[in-house]
Design a protein around this motif. Structure first.
Motif, PDB file in Angstrom:
ATOM      1  N   SER A 198       0.815  -1.230   0.000  1.00 18.56           N
ATOM      2  CA  SER A 198       0.000   0.000   0.000  1.00 18.56           C
ATOM      3  C   SER A 198       0.846   1.277   0.000  1.00 18.56           C
ATOM      4  O   SER A 198       0.313   2.383  -0.117  1.00 18.56           O
ATOM      5  CB  SER A 198      -0.920   0.001   1.224  1.00 18.56           C
ATOM      6  OG  SER A 198      -0.112  -0.053   2.395  1.00 18.56           O
TER       7      SER A 198
ATOM      8  N   GLY B  80      -2.879 -13.809   2.027  1.00 14.08           N
ATOM      9  CA  GLY B  80      -3.835 -12.822   1.502  1.00 14.08           C
ATOM     10  C   GLY B  80      -3.446 -12.185   0.187  1.00 14.08           C
ATOM     11  O   GLY B  80      -3.847 -11.056  -0.112  1.00 14.08           O
TER      12      GLY B  80
ATOM     13  N   VAL C 119      -4.443 -12.728  -2.863  1.00 17.71           N
ATOM     14  CA  VAL C 119      -5.575 -12.406  -3.752  1.00 17.71           C
ATOM     15  C   VAL C 119      -6.212 -11.069  -3.356  1.00 17.71           C
ATOM     16  O   VAL C 119      -6.379 -10.171  -4.185  1.00 17.71           O
ATOM     17  CB  VAL C 119      -6.632 -13.548  -3.747  1.00 17.71           C
ATOM     18  CG1 VAL C 119      -7.870 -13.134  -4.534  1.00 17.71           C
ATOM     19  CG2 VAL C 119      -6.032 -14.823  -4.340  1.00 17.71           C
ATOM     20  N   GLN C 120      -6.525 -10.935  -2.071  1.00 14.84           N
ATOM     21  CA  GLN C 120      -7.188  -9.709  -1.592  1.00 14.84           C
ATOM     22  C   GLN C 120      -6.274  -8.487  -1.702  1.00 14.84           C
ATOM     23  O   GLN C 120      -6.722  -7.394  -2.054  1.00 14.84           O
ATOM     24  CB  GLN C 120      -7.621  -9.881  -0.112  1.00 14.84           C
ATOM     25  CG  GLN C 120      -8.692 -10.941   0.114  1.00 14.84           C
ATOM     26  CD  GLN C 120      -8.170 -12.380   0.034  1.00 14.84           C
ATOM     27  OE1 GLN C 120      -6.971 -12.627  -0.013  1.00 14.84           O
ATOM     28  NE2 GLN C 120      -9.098 -13.337  -0.036  1.00 14.84           N
ATOM     29  N   ASN C 121      -4.988  -8.697  -1.416  1.00 19.43           N
ATOM     30  CA  ASN C 121      -4.049  -7.565  -1.425  1.00 19.43           C
ATOM     31  C   ASN C 121      -3.680  -7.091  -2.835  1.00 19.43           C
ATOM     32  O   ASN C 121      -3.322  -5.929  -3.026  1.00 19.43           O
ATOM     33  CB  ASN C 121      -2.767  -7.932  -0.668  1.00 19.43           C
ATOM     34  CG  ASN C 121      -2.963  -7.902   0.832  1.00 19.43           C
ATOM     35  OD1 ASN C 121      -3.361  -6.884   1.393  1.00 19.43           O
ATOM     36  ND2 ASN C 121      -2.720  -9.024   1.492  1.00 19.43           N
TER      37      ASN C 121
ATOM     38  N   ALA D 201      -5.654  -7.808  -5.789  1.00 23.29           N
ATOM     39  CA  ALA D 201      -6.795  -7.633  -6.707  1.00 23.29           C
ATOM     40  C   ALA D 201      -7.027  -6.174  -7.107  1.00 23.29           C
ATOM     41  O   ALA D 201      -7.182  -5.857  -8.295  1.00 23.29           O
ATOM     42  CB  ALA D 201      -8.057  -8.222  -6.091  1.00 23.29           C
ATOM     43  N   HIS D 202      -7.022  -5.260  -6.126  1.00 26.87           N
ATOM     44  CA  HIS D 202      -7.339  -3.857  -6.445  1.00 26.87           C
ATOM     45  C   HIS D 202      -6.266  -3.191  -7.315  1.00 26.87           C
ATOM     46  O   HIS D 202      -6.505  -2.149  -7.925  1.00 26.87           O
ATOM     47  CB  HIS D 202      -7.565  -3.049  -5.164  1.00 26.87           C
ATOM     48  CG  HIS D 202      -6.312  -2.818  -4.366  1.00 26.87           C
ATOM     49  ND1 HIS D 202      -5.774  -3.772  -3.538  1.00 26.87           N
ATOM     50  CD2 HIS D 202      -5.489  -1.737  -4.306  1.00 26.87           C
ATOM     51  CE1 HIS D 202      -4.667  -3.298  -2.987  1.00 26.87           C
ATOM     52  NE2 HIS D 202      -4.468  -2.061  -3.439  1.00 26.87           N
TER      53      HIS D 202
ATOM     54  N   THR E  99     -11.324 -19.025  -5.881  1.00 27.55           N
ATOM     55  CA  THR E  99     -11.417 -17.777  -5.107  1.00 27.55           C
ATOM     56  C   THR E  99     -11.502 -16.579  -6.052  1.00 27.55           C
ATOM     57  O   THR E  99     -12.333 -15.689  -5.880  1.00 27.55           O
ATOM     58  CB  THR E  99     -10.185 -17.632  -4.175  1.00 27.55           C
ATOM     59  OG1 THR E  99     -10.085 -18.803  -3.370  1.00 27.55           O
ATOM     60  CG2 THR E  99     -10.307 -16.407  -3.274  1.00 27.55           C
TER      61      THR E  99
ATOM     62  N   ASN F 142     -14.803 -15.249  -7.680  1.00 27.22           N
ATOM     63  CA  ASN F 142     -15.810 -14.539  -6.869  1.00 27.22           C
ATOM     64  C   ASN F 142     -15.330 -13.195  -6.324  1.00 27.22           C
ATOM     65  O   ASN F 142     -16.056 -12.528  -5.596  1.00 27.22           O
ATOM     66  CB  ASN F 142     -16.247 -15.432  -5.701  1.00 27.22           C
ATOM     67  CG  ASN F 142     -16.974 -16.666  -6.191  1.00 27.22           C
ATOM     68  OD1 ASN F 142     -17.861 -16.569  -7.025  1.00 27.22           O
ATOM     69  ND2 ASN F 142     -16.582 -17.842  -5.700  1.00 27.22           N
ATOM     70  N   VAL F 143     -14.087 -12.826  -6.646  1.00 28.72           N
ATOM     71  CA  VAL F 143     -13.551 -11.551  -6.126  1.00 28.72           C
ATOM     72  C   VAL F 143     -13.994 -10.409  -7.035  1.00 28.72           C
ATOM     73  O   VAL F 143     -13.952 -10.529  -8.260  1.00 28.72           O
ATOM     74  CB  VAL F 143     -12.003 -11.602  -6.056  1.00 28.72           C
ATOM     75  CG1 VAL F 143     -11.425 -10.237  -5.724  1.00 28.72           C
ATOM     76  CG2 VAL F 143     -11.570 -12.624  -5.013  1.00 28.72           C
ATOM     77  N   SER F 144     -14.409  -9.304  -6.411  1.00 26.25           N
ATOM     78  CA  SER F 144     -14.769  -8.145  -7.251  1.00 26.25           C
ATOM     79  C   SER F 144     -13.975  -6.913  -6.823  1.00 26.25           C
ATOM     80  O   SER F 144     -13.599  -6.765  -5.660  1.00 26.25           O
ATOM     81  CB  SER F 144     -16.273  -7.865  -7.178  1.00 26.25           C
ATOM     82  OG  SER F 144     -16.636  -7.514  -5.874  1.00 26.25           O
ATOM     83  N   VAL F 145     -13.695  -6.064  -7.795  1.00 23.68           N
ATOM     84  CA  VAL F 145     -12.980  -4.802  -7.558  1.00 23.68           C
ATOM     85  C   VAL F 145     -13.848  -3.686  -8.130  1.00 23.68           C
ATOM     86  O   VAL F 145     -14.220  -3.727  -9.315  1.00 23.68           O
ATOM     87  CB  VAL F 145     -11.589  -4.810  -8.253  1.00 23.68           C
ATOM     88  CG1 VAL F 145     -10.879  -3.487  -8.003  1.00 23.68           C
ATOM     89  CG2 VAL F 145     -10.745  -5.971  -7.752  1.00 23.68           C
TER      90      VAL F 145
END
Length: 673
Positions: free
Chosen positions: A158, A188, A190-192, A194-195, A225, A228-231
């Protein structure tokens, strides 16, 4: 005299170069911190684009001193940052430079630097780490030795677009195989990441995309996984599809196609989903076009081969998209004498890598022809195709040889081609040569192909036998590699089908009784089933049954007993009872069953078994033993009646299973005749 002068002259030039480099290193030891800083900055300017200077400074010991200054708490942040920049520049030289840096334990020092609060210093450390990790000489596991490193890198994502770009690049280069994927996924990733796919920076978007392509590869957990992830309210597959569009850079199109391919192969996206059929597949076919760069054509073909490998509808669709089958033929003509490449460096590069095109084409042809007969026919009718495969089997590149064998294996599933093209080009010759001395991964595919070439309708069967195949295949059955054992016994099974007695005897001699028992007690059910299949094929036609049982009867009956007493599945027991039925069909061989009360009791037991398949197989044995027209049938019928077989037959004639009922009635008629 010129010869005498030459050596000192060279020495003086070398010492001059080293002396000028020595000056840079000496300044790193100055007591004035400002002079040290200026020395590092001057060194940075001196090494940019100068590999000779980089090598000199490494030889003169600059690296340990730079690392010392980088790690010193007393060093100013500016000095530490400049040291990281110089080290990064040294790493951009040759592979030997990177090895020297690794020997000085640069990675722990740079990872420690990431704990600094200063962003510029962190970015410089990350840039240097990125350069080191993308080098082929750096072991990826160095990233995973300390469990806290990955979580700290995730936290740094970040901080800035540079930290995002470098960290994603490090992850995508160091993610090799399921263990690494799991570590990154559990931290994490995928979550970190994806955006970052919607970042304003193209480089960040691209590196994030590359990250997902390696994370999802052959990994159902990650793929399921991702789907189903959306941004920003948009699902990742939709984002990937947007990145496939023709107006996007080629590397972005290719990488997003790889992501969607992995998700499709993992079952996260259906093969008939429009994003695969209308977007991913056409995009990958486009990449195979001759106006694309060599590496794009290679990656496009290999990814497409993987996408369609197991799905016949995708294979059919690909085969009629943009004349793909003909387009791939160009992969073998590259670079042509009239090549449009004017850049000499590019031409030199492509000549060295042209074998990668051939490998990719063979792989894609193998996938295209995996199931559909019409596609196989089109592939084989492509100009000089069989010659190209035959040439591919003897190429120096192991990857090309493997891909050529895979292609041959795919095409060998065609009965029509086995009878025509394979025979016209005597494909069996180079294939047998490949089998003599090759690594296991090639042997597995080559022996699978040989299994097909040994089917009874294949004209290649005869010459293969004459070239010493039995000995070769018997040796494969002793391999520690399971796939090779299966293929060895499978090929022998095909060879024994409707074969002459001599061939059958040669197989039994080549295998040896000891090896046969070894295979029958193999822990893998595939090996066991194929060995039973071989025995069944050996014991067919009466003269052969009687001859083989006269020479190997005792051992074969032992083997049958062993299996019927063992803990085996229904299919194994059924196949074993079918072997007994074949033995019971012999003229003299059937006495080996009639004089073996243990075997007779087992047949009786299986006649009353709860499984209809086993009952039916046991009934075949009985029918063959009591058949009226054969000598000694009365004595055999009497003995079996005394055992209670007739009572069981009466019961079975009332069975609700029509097959059992009919077979029992037919057997009872032998008693009435």
């Amino acid at each position: 005299m010129a010869c005498v002068l030459e050596a000192p002259l060279r020495m003086s030039v070398l010492s001059e170069v080293t002396a000028s480099s020595r000056h840079y290193v000496d300044r790193l030891f100055d007591l004035d911190p400002q002079k040290v800083l200026q020395g590092v900055i001057d060194m940075k300017n001196a090494v940019i684009g100068n590999n000779k200077q980089k090598a000199n400074l490494i030889v003169l010991g600059a690296v340990p001193r730079l690392l010392y200054l980088l790690q010193q708490e007393t060093s100013s942040t500016e000095l530490r940052t400049e040291c990281a920049v110089v080290l990064g520049s040294l790493a951009m030289g040759t592979e030997n430079n990177v090895k020297s840096l690794l020997d000085c334990h640069i990675i722990p020092a740079l990872l420690q630097g990431l704990l600094s609060p200063d962003l510029k210093f962190i970015e410089a450390c990350l840039r240097c780490l990125r350069t080191i990790f993308i080098s082929p000489v750096t072991p990826e596991d160095l990233l995973y030795t300390d469990a806290t490193v990955i979580s700290h890198l995730m936290a740094l994502l970040s901080r800035s677009r540079y930290t995002q770009e470098y960290i994603c690049q490090i992850f995508s280069h160091c993610c090799k195989g399921p263990d690494h994927q799991t570590i990154l996924f559990n931290h994490g990733a995928v979550q970190n990441i994806a955006h970052l796919l919607v970042s304003t920076s193209y480089k960040v978007r691209m590196q994030a995309l590359k990250c997902f392509s390696v994370l999802a590869f052959e990994n159902p957990q990650v793929s399921m996984t991702l789907v189903n992830v959306s941004v920003d309210g948009e699902l990742l597959p939709q984002i990937f599809v947007k990145m496939l569009q023709r107006d996007k850079p080629i590397e972005m199109q290719l990488t997003s196609a790889k992501c969607l391919t992995s998700m499709c192969r993992a079952g996260a996206i259906r093969t008939d989903d429009p994003c695969i059929v209308l977007k991913t597949l056409p995009c990958l076919v486009r990449m195979c076009s001759k106006d694309r760069l060599l590496e794009e054509r290679v990656e496009g073909a290999e990814t497409l081969a993987y996408l369609i490998e197991t799905d016949v509808e995708l294979q059919r669709m690909a085969s009629i998209t943009d004349h793909l089958i003909v387009m791939l033929a160009d992969y073998f003509k590259y670079p042509s004498s009239v090549s449009a490449i004017t850049d000499i460096k590019r031409l030199d590069h492509d000549l060295k890598h042209a074998h990668e095109l051939r490998q990719a084409a063979f792989k894609l042809y193998a996938s295209l022809g995996a199931n559909d007969e019409d596609i196989r026919k089109k592939i084989i009718e492509t100009e000089n195709m069989m010659d190209r495969i035959v040439n591919g089997l003897s190429e120096s590149s192991i990857k090309v040889r493997l891909a050529a064998v895979r292609c041959l294996h795919s095409l060998s599933r065609s009965v029509q081609q086995l009878r025509t093209s394979f025979q016209d080009h005597a494909v069996w010759k180079p294939l047998m040569k490949v089998l003599q001395n090759a690594p296991n991964e090639i042997l597995v595919v080559a022996s699978s192909t040989l299994c097909n070439l040994l089917l009874e309708f294949s004209p290649s069967k005869e010459p293969i036998l004459e070239s010493g195949a039995i000995e070769l295949l018997c040796s494969l059955t002793q391999s520690e590699n399971l796939a090779l054992r299966v293929n060895g016994i499978w090929a022998l099974m095909n060879m024994a089908f409707q074969a002459e007695q001599k061939i059958k005897s040669d197989i039994l001699r080549g295998l040896s009784t000891e090896q046969l028992f070894q295979l029958l007690s193999d822990s893998d059910v595939n090996v066991l089933m194929k060995t039973l299949g071989l025995l069944r094929n050996l014991l067919s036609t009466r003269p052969h049954i009687d001859y083989i049982m006269s020479t190997h009867g005792k051992q074969i009956m032992q083997a049958v007993t062993l299996i019927l007493e063992g803990e085996h599945n229904i299919e194994v027991k059924e196949q074993t009872l079918c072997i007994l039925a074949n033995i019971a069909d012999g003229t003299t061989a059937k006495e080996l069953i009639m004089t073996n009360d243990d075997i007779l009791q087992k047949i009786k037991y299986y006649m009353s078994h709860s499984n209809a398949k086993l009952q039916l197989a046991a009934m075949f044995c009985i029918s063959n033993l009591i058949w009226n027209e054969e000598e000694g049938s009365q004595e055999r019928q009497d003995k079996l009646r005394d055992m209670g077989i007739v009572d069981i037959l009466h019961k079975l004639s009332q069975s609700s299973d029509p097959n059992l009922c009919d077979k029992a009635k037919t057997a009872l008629q032998q008693y009435l005749a």
